[in-house]
Design a protein around this motif. Structure first.
Motif, mmCIF file in Angstrom:
data_model
loop_
_atom_site.group_PDB
_atom_site.id
_atom_site.type_symbol
_atom_site.label_atom_id
_atom_site.label_comp_id
_atom_site.label_asym_id
_atom_site.label_seq_id
_atom_site.Cartn_x
_atom_site.Cartn_y
_atom_site.Cartn_z
ATOM 1 N N SER A 86 0.854 -1.188 0.000
ATOM 2 C CA SER A 86 0.000 0.000 0.000
ATOM 3 C C SER A 86 0.889 1.236 0.000
ATOM 4 N N SER A 87 0.777 2.041 -1.060
ATOM 5 C CA SER A 87 1.488 3.320 -1.128
ATOM 6 C C SER A 87 0.453 4.440 -0.978
ATOM 7 N N TYR A 88 0.686 5.598 -1.581
ATOM 8 C CA TYR A 88 -0.242 6.714 -1.429
ATOM 9 C C TYR A 88 0.045 7.757 -2.504
ATOM 10 N N TRP A 89 -0.904 8.630 -2.732
ATOM 11 C CA TRP A 89 -0.706 9.775 -3.619
ATOM 12 C C TRP A 89 -0.286 10.956 -2.745
ATOM 13 N N LEU A 113 -3.686 1.501 -3.365
ATOM 14 C CA LEU A 113 -3.838 2.856 -2.844
ATOM 15 C C LEU A 113 -5.007 2.892 -1.869
ATOM 16 N N PRO A 114 -4.858 3.633 -0.762
ATOM 17 C CA PRO A 114 -5.937 3.701 0.224
ATOM 18 C C PRO A 114 -6.989 4.732 -0.170
ATOM 19 N N PHE A 125 -8.336 -0.528 0.543
ATOM 20 C CA PHE A 125 -7.163 -0.526 -0.332
ATOM 21 C C PHE A 125 -7.544 -1.154 -1.671
ATOM 22 N N VAL A 143 -7.600 8.761 -5.981
ATOM 23 C CA VAL A 143 -7.765 7.369 -5.549
ATOM 24 C C VAL A 143 -8.318 6.554 -6.719
ATOM 25 N N ALA A 157 2.803 4.234 5.388
ATOM 26 C CA ALA A 157 1.977 5.296 5.960
ATOM 27 C C ALA A 157 2.774 6.590 6.053
#
Length: 217
Positions: A86-89, A113-114, A125, A143, A157
């Protein structure tokens, strides 16, 4: 974050938003003796300060720091093949790991992506690959617009702040803590942020879930 409220009210010479300016040992004792409301006010003030410092970093310098952080993250994680990460923008000056996420996919991993489904609920996710449609979610963060929910093996996180005990100060929505506490199996938890985000303590509460490690630039 959705947190318990204290009941006993104490008054001190310095307001909570200035607690970070006091001598550390005295500050810790003072906050422990006080209510969650005062800790919450201190966190809000510290959050504003740290985000302002992060946003003030020049774009080129932020890119350089993000690249260094990505290299250290590779060392910390190791093999990613067949793992869901799990990564993120990036949001409000956070380290930009989008190129790193593509490299994870190229090495046989999967990126999720969350996204926020609703207030006070765990995150969901969703698998993402370059070219998948994205939409604006909470806080205007991109997302995945559709796709099945997955359970990550590794959760990255982003932090606003962090301390030596690997507790993270987030944006205040409580989503990561709530999500991790509700998972059927605990994933590997890695907080990431710039080294300048380190603070003596976030005054962890029972609802706070520590990271397994914090990776910085």
């Amino acid at each position: 974050m959705s947190d318990p409220e204290g009941s006993d009210v104490h008054e001190y010479a310095s307001p909570p938003c200035f607690l970070h300016e006091l001598e550390p040992g005295f500050r810790q004792e003072m906050v422990r003796a006080d209510t969650w409301n005062n800790v919450s006010r201190w966190r809000k003030a510290e959050r504003r300060r740290l985000i302002a410092e992060r946003m003030a970093v020049e774009a080129d310098e932020r890119t350089l720091r993000s690249s260094r952080l990505a290299d250290r993250l590779d060392e910390a994680i190791g093999e990613v093949s067949e793992q869901i990460v799990s990564s993120y923008w990036p949001f409000r000056g956070e380290p930009d790991l989008r190129n790193w996420a593509i490299r994870v996919i190229e090495r046989g991993g999967r990126i999720a992506l969350p996204l926020v489904i609703k207030k006070d609920a765990p995150l969901e996710f969703r698998i993402w690959v370059p070219g998948d449609p994205l939409e604006r979610g909470v806080w205007n963060i991109l997302v995945p617009s559709h796709g099945p929910a997955v359970l990550p093996d590794i959760v990255i996180a982003p932090v606003v702040g962090f301390d030596a005990a690997n507790y993270r100060l987030g944006h205040g929505g409580g989503f990561f803590d709530r999500t991790l506490a509700s998972m059927p199996r605990m994933p590997r938890r890695i907080g990431i942020g710039f080294a300048s985000a380190r603070i003596p303590t976030i005054y962890p509460q029972p609802h706070d879930v520590p990271m397994d490690m914090i990776v910085t630039d």
